[in-house]
Write a protein that holds these residues in place. Sequence first.
Motif, short mmCIF file in Angstrom:
data_model
loop_
_atom_site.label_atom_id
_atom_site.label_comp_id
_atom_site.label_asym_id
_atom_site.label_seq_id
_atom_site.Cartn_x
_atom_site.Cartn_y
_atom_site.Cartn_z
N PHE A 197 3.80 7.07 3.44
CA PHE A 197 4.75 5.99 3.19
C PHE A 197 4.98 5.37 4.56
O PHE A 197 4.39 5.54 5.81
CB PHE A 197 6.25 7.08 3.35
N GLY A 198 5.65 4.28 3.86
CA GLY A 198 6.45 3.82 5.72
C GLY A 198 7.40 4.42 6.97
O GLY A 198 8.37 4.99 5.89
N ASN B 237 17.86 5.40 -4.94
CA ASN B 237 16.45 5.70 -4.79
C ASN B 237 16.56 6.59 -3.39
O ASN B 237 15.46 6.36 -2.61
CB ASN B 237 16.32 4.41 -4.36
N LEU B 238 17.55 6.78 -2.74
CA LEU B 238 18.62 7.52 -1.53
C LEU B 238 17.69 8.71 -1.48
O LEU B 238 19.00 9.43 -2.68
CB LEU B 238 19.44 6.98 -1.09
N VAL C 153 17.41 0.45 0.66
CA VAL C 153 17.27 1.57 -0.99
C VAL C 153 17.70 0.02 -1.85
O VAL C 153 17.36 -0.23 -3.45
CB VAL C 153 18.29 2.33 -1.62
N GLU C 154 18.26 -0.86 -1.70
CA GLU C 154 17.86 -2.49 -2.81
C GLU C 154 16.13 -3.28 -2.86
O GLU C 154 16.12 -3.95 -4.35
CB GLU C 154 18.45 -3.63 -1.90
N LYS C 155 15.11 -2.29 -2.18
CA LYS C 155 14.31 -2.54 -2.13
C LYS C 155 13.31 -1.91 -3.33
O LYS C 155 13.58 -0.45 -3.53
CB LYS C 155 12.69 -2.16 -1.30
N ASP C 156 12.11 -2.05 -3.94
CA ASP C 156 11.88 -0.87 -5.07
C ASP C 156 10.97 -0.29 -4.74
O ASP C 156 9.37 0.26 -4.77
CB ASP C 156 10.62 -1.65 -5.77
N GLY D 25 0.90 -1.66 0.28
CA GLY D 25 -0.08 -0.31 0.14
C GLY D 25 0.33 1.52 0.05
O GLY D 25 -0.06 2.33 -0.48
N TYR D 26 1.83 1.21 0.23
CA TYR D 26 2.71 2.52 0.04
C TYR D 26 4.44 2.26 -0.99
O TYR D 26 4.54 1.03 -0.87
CB TYR D 26 3.40 2.88 1.02
N LYS D 27 4.97 3.06 -1.39
CA LYS D 27 5.98 2.94 -2.16
C LYS D 27 7.35 3.60 -1.84
O LYS D 27 7.95 4.59 -2.69
CB LYS D 27 5.85 2.81 -3.24
N ASN D 28 7.39 3.87 -0.56
CA ASN D 28 8.00 5.35 0.20
C ASN D 28 8.16 5.08 1.56
O ASN D 28 7.42 4.10 2.06
CB ASN D 28 7.27 6.39 -0.11
N VAL D 29 9.82 5.28 1.73
CA VAL D 29 10.20 4.99 3.03
C VAL D 29 10.91 5.86 3.78
O VAL D 29 11.65 6.17 2.87
CB VAL D 29 10.70 3.80 3.12
#
Length: 277
Positions: free
Chosen positions: A114-115, A92-93, A65-68, A46-50
């Motif tokens: 975001f998580g 990604n960072l 950062v290895e994750k999508d 449900g989210y793509k930001n961390v």
Amino acid sequence: MKKENRDKARENSNSETVRAKKHLGQHFLKDEAIAKKIGDTLSLQGYKNVLEIGPGMGVLTKYLVEKDVAVIAMDLDTESIVFLNKNYPNKNLKVIEADFLKYDLSQLFGAEQFGITGNFPYNISTQIVFKMLEWKAQIPEFTGMFQKEVAQRICEKEGSKAYGILSVLTQAFYEAEYLFTVPPTVFNPPPKVDSGVLRLKRKENFTLACNEKMLYKVVKTAFQQRRKTLRNSLKSFNLSDKIKEDTIFGQRPEQLSVSQFIALTQKLENDAISTDR
């Protein structure tokens, strides 16, 4: 970041390490397996930001950062910021030097979900949770490492002495799960206590059947005198004689589940309305 601070931090980063600072409550995780395990606590559903809070030397960051996902690492330590930018260049960072407790989180990912995760400084960990709760509409998942006692308290259920304000207010909106314990030996410098990793997953329907501010007030007032029955600890709410007869007021706060606290708040709201009339 002031130029002199940036230059000094850059010089220090040449040693390929960051000095842990006591006033920031820094204890750097050095165990790669545990770092990866913490990174994997995020379901990314449900989210793509961390947002990672307190990345330090990036031992957890490298697995995020290895994750999508898009990752923002936020730290108050200038030396850590310089170190991360030098050692973890990644599309990604994004690295931000800021105080999470004072930062406007709408500037991170706009209105997107975001998580949050991290190895949280013990001295501000409960404040981090309370701020997270203010932004719960955008945060479906929250994981990370706390002092073990604090992590257990957040996840505790009614009937325990550890159950309190933090337990009730967090679990009103999130499902809380204590995941695993981490020993002091995997940190540099090692803390004097064990650490605990937890996961909070926002409830599908996290809106309350009562006034949220009122719930906060009820819970905090009740637990400030946790040894007293609610009939005595909630006197400041000007309880009517009729509501005092309700059996719930004969209980102590640690005996009430989260749903019972919500029901109690509804009763107090209705009592206030009927008394005003």
